[in-house]
Design a protein around this motif. Structure first.
Motif, PDB file in Angstrom:
ATOM      1  N   PRO A 104      -4.464   4.095  14.080  1.00  0.00           N
ATOM      2  CA  PRO A 104      -3.618   3.115  13.393  1.00  0.00           C
ATOM      3  C   PRO A 104      -2.757   2.365  14.407  1.00  0.00           C
ATOM      4  CG  PRO A 104      -3.442   5.303  12.392  1.00  0.00           C
ATOM      5  CD  PRO A 104      -4.173   5.471  13.678  1.00  0.00           C
ATOM      6  N   ASP A 105      -2.413   1.126  14.076  1.00  0.00           N
ATOM      7  CA  ASP A 105      -1.620   0.314  15.007  1.00  0.00           C
ATOM      8  C   ASP A 105      -0.300   0.992  15.375  1.00  0.00           C
ATOM      9  OD1 ASP A 105      -3.582  -1.540  14.995  1.00  0.00           O
ATOM     10  OD2 ASP A 105      -2.535  -3.023  13.772  1.00  0.00           O
TER      11      ASP A 105
ATOM     12  N   VAL B 255      -1.857  -5.914   6.139  1.00  0.00           N
ATOM     13  CA  VAL B 255      -3.168  -5.291   6.004  1.00  0.00           C
ATOM     14  C   VAL B 255      -3.465  -4.367   7.175  1.00  0.00           C
ATOM     15  CG1 VAL B 255      -5.643  -5.770   5.977  1.00  0.00           C
ATOM     16  CG2 VAL B 255      -4.091  -7.151   4.575  1.00  0.00           C
ATOM     17  N   GLU B 256      -3.132  -4.778   8.404  1.00  0.00           N
ATOM     18  CA  GLU B 256      -3.504  -3.998   9.585  1.00  0.00           C
ATOM     19  C   GLU B 256      -2.847  -2.623   9.615  1.00  0.00           C
ATOM     20  OE1 GLU B 256      -5.893  -4.895  11.716  1.00  0.00           O
ATOM     21  OE2 GLU B 256      -6.140  -6.525  10.274  1.00  0.00           O
ATOM     22  N   SER B 257      -1.715  -2.488   8.951  1.00  0.00           N
ATOM     23  CA  SER B 257      -1.024  -1.191   8.963  1.00  0.00           C
ATOM     24  C   SER B 257      -1.770  -0.141   8.142  1.00  0.00           C
ATOM     25  CB  SER B 257       0.405  -1.346   8.437  1.00  0.00           C
ATOM     26  OG  SER B 257       0.406  -1.746   7.078  1.00  0.00           O
ATOM     27  N   TYR B 258      -2.812  -0.558   7.406  1.00  0.00           N
ATOM     28  CA  TYR B 258      -3.575   0.384   6.580  1.00  0.00           C
ATOM     29  C   TYR B 258      -4.902   0.785   7.228  1.00  0.00           C
ATOM     30  CZ  TYR B 258      -0.250  -0.569   2.860  1.00  0.00           C
ATOM     31  OH  TYR B 258       0.903  -0.667   2.123  1.00  0.00           O
ATOM     32  N   ARG B 259      -5.162   0.317   8.437  1.00  0.00           N
ATOM     33  CA  ARG B 259      -6.411   0.673   9.112  1.00  0.00           C
ATOM     34  C   ARG B 259      -6.243   1.935   9.949  1.00  0.00           C
ATOM     35  NH1 ARG B 259     -10.055  -3.587   8.830  1.00  0.00           N
ATOM     36  NH2 ARG B 259      -9.152  -5.672   8.496  1.00  0.00           N
TER      37      ARG B 259
ATOM     38  N   VAL C 202     -11.073  -2.000   4.730  1.00  0.00           N
ATOM     39  CA  VAL C 202      -9.877  -1.694   5.524  1.00  0.00           C
ATOM     40  C   VAL C 202      -9.610  -0.194   5.536  1.00  0.00           C
ATOM     41  CG1 VAL C 202      -7.357  -1.957   5.596  1.00  0.00           C
ATOM     42  CG2 VAL C 202      -8.809  -3.957   5.199  1.00  0.00           C
TER      43      VAL C 202
ATOM     44  N   SER D 266     -13.184  -5.894   0.359  1.00  0.00           N
ATOM     45  CA  SER D 266     -12.411  -6.029   1.599  1.00  0.00           C
ATOM     46  C   SER D 266     -11.376  -4.916   1.721  1.00  0.00           C
ATOM     47  CB  SER D 266     -11.725  -7.394   1.643  1.00  0.00           C
ATOM     48  OG  SER D 266     -12.672  -8.444   1.618  1.00  0.00           O
TER      49      SER D 266
ATOM     50  N   ARG E  14     -10.767   4.840  14.572  1.00  0.00           N
ATOM     51  CA  ARG E  14      -9.803   4.104  15.396  1.00  0.00           C
ATOM     52  C   ARG E  14      -8.403   4.589  15.066  1.00  0.00           C
ATOM     53  NH1 ARG E  14      -8.068  -1.763  13.555  1.00  0.00           N
ATOM     54  NH2 ARG E  14      -6.097  -0.825  14.187  1.00  0.00           N
TER      55      ARG E  14
ATOM     56  N   HIS F 274       1.996   5.569   8.102  1.00  0.00           N
ATOM     57  CA  HIS F 274       1.133   4.604   8.757  1.00  0.00           C
ATOM     58  C   HIS F 274       0.771   5.019  10.181  1.00  0.00           C
ATOM     59  CE1 HIS F 274       1.187   1.637   5.544  1.00  0.00           C
ATOM     60  NE2 HIS F 274       2.488   1.844   5.426  1.00  0.00           N
TER      61      HIS F 274
ATOM     62  N   ASN G 248      -9.731   6.503   6.509  1.00  0.00           N
ATOM     63  CA  ASN G 248      -8.284   6.735   6.498  1.00  0.00           C
ATOM     64  C   ASN G 248      -7.971   8.228   6.533  1.00  0.00           C
ATOM     65  OD1 ASN G 248      -6.729   4.068   4.509  1.00  0.00           O
ATOM     66  ND2 ASN G 248      -7.402   4.125   6.610  1.00  0.00           N
TER      67      ASN G 248
END
Length: 584
Positions: free
Chosen positions: A192-193, A218-222, A102, A98, A190, A322, A106
C-alpha cells in the motif's frame, strides 16, 4: 524481557455487550449469518478479535482453544472490510469492475492445509450468495491449494477473473503463484502507498516517527493491507526446544514453504526493510564447537538477545487500515514462536495478544476422552495408569525406542495395523452410535483411500473429508471453471447407496477444520505431539457442545505408545475415561 500487551478473553461463550452490528459488521452479512449459520451473537473472544481486526490499530497474536471460532471471526471481519471498502470505492465514482480491480489481494490468508482453505471458501461463498449475489464470488475470494485437479482449475479462474480481494491458500501453492521460478506471477502483490511512505521514513529514522493518515483516494485502497497466518505454528513447524543441534541446523537450511512465502511477501511489502533499518548492530558471530556446530540455535538467540535488542530498537506502531496489519493465529502458539516472529522481523512492534486465561494449550471442556490400546495379541483394552502397567520403559529406553516406534512401517506392518485399527474403529462407531458426523484421523503417511476400503470391509462407509467441502461448494461452482474440477466433484458426489456422516482425514488436515455436527473423533495411531492431539480432539466438543474422542494406539515395545499417550493427557490436564464397552 520482551513483552506484548495481552487481552485475556473470558471463559463464557457468549457476550451480551456487543452484537455484530455494534462491531461494524456489514448488515447484509449479519442477516446471512443468521440465515446460513444460525449465528446471532459473537462470543467474547470473537467480539474482541473482530473489534481489533476491523479497527486495525495493532498487529495481533491470537491463542485460543480449538473450537472457539477464531478463524470464522477473522474471515467474517475480512469479508466485511472488503464489502465496506467496495462501497467506499463505488462512492468515489468507480464502477463495480474497477472497484474490485483496485481491491486485488487486499487480504492474504495463509493456511496450513487445503481442507481449511476449502472450508474458508465455503463460508465466504455461502455468505455472499445470501448477502451480495450480484457480486461475482470469484472477485471476492479465491482458494489456492496444491494437487490435481485443483491447480488447473485455479489457474483458469485467475486468468478469467483476475486476482480476488481475499486470497486464501496453502504456502507452497501461494509461493508458486506469487513467486514462480520462471514466468509471470499469476498473483501479483504490492505494498500500500502508506506502507511505502513508512519504509522511507524508517530508513531515515531520526528518533521521531509520524504515521500520517491516508489520503482519502482510490490509491489508498490498493495493495496487501491484511495478512493472516492461520495455524501459524503448524505452517512453520519450528524445531522444539529439545531438538538436536543437527535438526535445528537442517531446519535453518531448509525452511518450510510457509516461512519462505511470508519472508518474500514481507520483503515485497517493505516490512523487512523497516525491521532491518530499526535493528541495532548485530553482535559478533557465534562461536562454533570442534565439530563446527553453532552453540546457540535461532530460538535460543531470540530468547537471549531479544531483551537488549528491544530496549535499543525504537518501537512504533505502523498498523493502520491503509498500511498493513498482521494477524497470527493458533490454539497452540507459544512464547518461542512469538519471539521467533519478532526476531525474524515479521512484526516491527509489540503485538496485542488475545490469549487464553490459562495461557496454555487448551481443549474443549465438554469432550469425553477415551484411549484404547491394541495388545500384541490383538486384544483391546483401555489405557492403563502408570501404576497398572507391568512394563514401563525408562527414559533412556524410551529415547532409544522413539525413532524406532514412530518411524516408517513396512507395507505389511502398515496393512496389518490398518486392518486392526479399522476393526476397532468400526466396533467403536457401532457401540457409541454417534448422533452426528464422525471424523477418523489417520497417520500423515497413511492412505485415506486404503483406510476407506478396509473400513468398508468392516461395514463402515467413510469418505475423504474433502468431499464435504466439494458438496458445499457444488451448487456455487461456475460451470466454466474447468472440466477437471467438475470431474472430481462427480467422483465424490453423494450416492444413495453410501450413507453420509463418516469422514476420513490425515493428521495434517486437522488444523482449523470446523464440522459443527461432528460428535465423534477417532484418532487411529499415536498423535505426533501434545499440540497435534489438541487439534485432532478439538474437532468435536466445539462451542460447548458435547463430544467424544477415542484414540486407538498399538501398545508398542516396552509400552512406549502407552507411555506417550499418558504424557499427552497429563500435559493437557485430561483425565481419560475408561470405555465401558471394553472389557479389560
Amino acid at each position: 524481557m520482551w513483552r506484548c500487551a495481552v487481552l485475556v478473553s473470558r471463559r463464557r461463550l457468549y457476550s451480551t455487550r456487543s452484537g455484530f452490528a455494534d462491531l461494524g459488521i456489514d448488515t447484509k452479512l449479519i442477516q446471512a449469518l443468521e440465515t446460513r449459520f444460525q449465528v446471532h451473537t459473537p462470543s467474547s473472544m470473537q467480539e474482541e478479535l473482530i473489534r481489533q481486526t476491523t479497527t486495525a490499530t495493532n498487529n495481533l497474536l491470537v491463542r485460543q482453544h480449538t473450537g472457539s471460532g477464531k478463524t470464522f471471526a477473522l474471515i467474517l471481519s475480512l469479508l466485511s472490510l472488503t464489502i465496506r471498502d467496495h462501497h467506499l470505492l463505488r462512492g468515489l465514482g468507480l464502477d463495480e469492475s474497477s472497484a474490485l480491480s483496485v481491491q486485488k489481494a487486499n487480504s492474504v490468508v495463509v493456511v496450513p492445509n487445503r481442507e481449511l482453505a476449502f472450508q474458508i471458501e465455503s463460508w465466504v461463498s455461502r455468505l455472499m450468495a445470501d448477502a451480495y449475489p450480484e457480486i461475482p464470488r470469484q472477485k471476492i475470494i479465491g482458494r489456492y491449494v496444491s494437487g490435481v485437479p485443483y491447480e488447473a482449475q485455479q489457474r483458469g479462474v485467475l486468468k478469467r477473473h483476475g486476482v480476488p480481494a481475499i486470497v486464501v491458500g496453502t504456502p507452497r501453492c501461494l509461493l508458486e503463484l506469487a513467486y514462480p521460478e520462471d514466468g509471470t506471477p499469476l498473483i501479483g502483490v504490492r505494498a500500500p502507498d502508506l506502507l511505502v511512505d513508512i519504509v522511507e521514513q524508517s530508513e531515515q529514522f531520526k528518533g521521531e516517527f509520524k504515521l500520517d493518515a491516508a489520503k482519502p483516494g482510490v490509491e489508498s485502497y490498493r495493495g496487501v493491507r491484511r495478512l493472516v497466518l492461520d495455524e501459524v505454528d503448524g505452517m512453520l513447524r519450528l524445531p522444539n526446544r529439545h531438538a538436536t543441534e543437527r535438526q535445528k541446523l537442517l531446519r535453518r537450511e531448509k525452511p518450510k514453504p510457509g516461512q519462505i512465502f511470508v519472508d518474500r511477501l514481507l520483503g515485497t511489502l517493505g516490512v523487512t526493510r523497516i525491521s532491518n533499518s530499526l535493528r541495532p548492530p548485530q553482535a559478533p558471530a557465534r562461536s562454533s564447537n570442534a565439530k563446527g556446530w553453532q552453540k546457540a540455535s535461532d530460538l535460543a538467540l531470540a530468547r537471549k538477545s531479544l531483551t537488549a535488542e528491544t530496549k535499543k530498537r525504537p518501537e512504533f506502531n505502523i498498523v493502520n487500515e491503509h498500511s498493513l496489519q498482521i494477524i497470527a493465529v493458533s490454539a497452540t502458539a507459544n512464547k518461542d514462536l512469538r519471539n521467533w516472529m519478532v526476531h525474524r522481523g515479521w512484526m516491527t512492534m509489540r503485538p496485542l495478544m488475545i490469549d487464553n486465561p490459562g495461557q496454555n494449550i487448551d481443549v474443549p471442556t465438554a469432550t469425553t476422552h477415551h484411549c484404547l490400546v491394541i495388545e500384541n495379541d490383538r486384544a483391546i483394552r483401555n489405557l492403563r495408569d502408570k501404576s497398572e502397567s507391568p512394563q514401563e520403559s525408562s527414559r533412556t529406553e524410551a529415547d532409544t525406542l522413539q525413532k524406532e516406534e514412530e518411524g516408517d512401517r513396512s507395507d505389511s506392518e502398515q496393512q496389518t495395523m490398518m486392518e486392526q485399527m479399522s476393526e476397532v474403529a468400526a466396533n467403536v462407531i457401532r457401540e457409541l452410535e454417534p448422533r452426528g458426523s464422525v471424523i477418523i484421523f489417520t497417520r500423515s503417511d497413511a492412505s485415506t483411500a486404503q483406510f476407506g476400503r478396509v473400513l468398508e470391509s468392516y461395514g463402515v462407509v467413510a469418505r475423504d473429508i474433502m468431499t464435504r467441502f466439494d458438496e458445499q461448494l457444488g451448487t456455487m461452482i461456475d460451470q466454466s471453471e474447468g472440466k477437471e474440477f467438475l470431474d472430481i466433484q462427480a467422483k465424490y458426489a453423494p450416492n444413495k447407496d453410501k450413507p453420509l456422516g463418516v469422514f476420513l482425514a490425515t493428521e495434517e488436515a486437522a488444523r482449523g477444520l470446523d464440522l459443527p455436527d461432528a460428535s465423534l473423533v477417532l484418532i487411529l495411531d499415536i498423535p505426533k505431539s501434545v499440540a497435534s492431539y489438541a487439534h485432532l480432539s478439538g474437532r468435536t466438543g466445539r462451542f460447548g457442545q458435547p463430544g467424544t474422542v477415542v484414540t486407538v494406539v498399538p501398545v508398542g515395545r516396552l509400552g512406549w505408545f502407552e507411555s506417550k499417550m499418558r504424557g499427552i493427557f497429563a500435559a493437557l490436564n485430561i483425565r481419560p475415561t475408561k470405555a465401558e464397552f471394553i472389557q479389560d
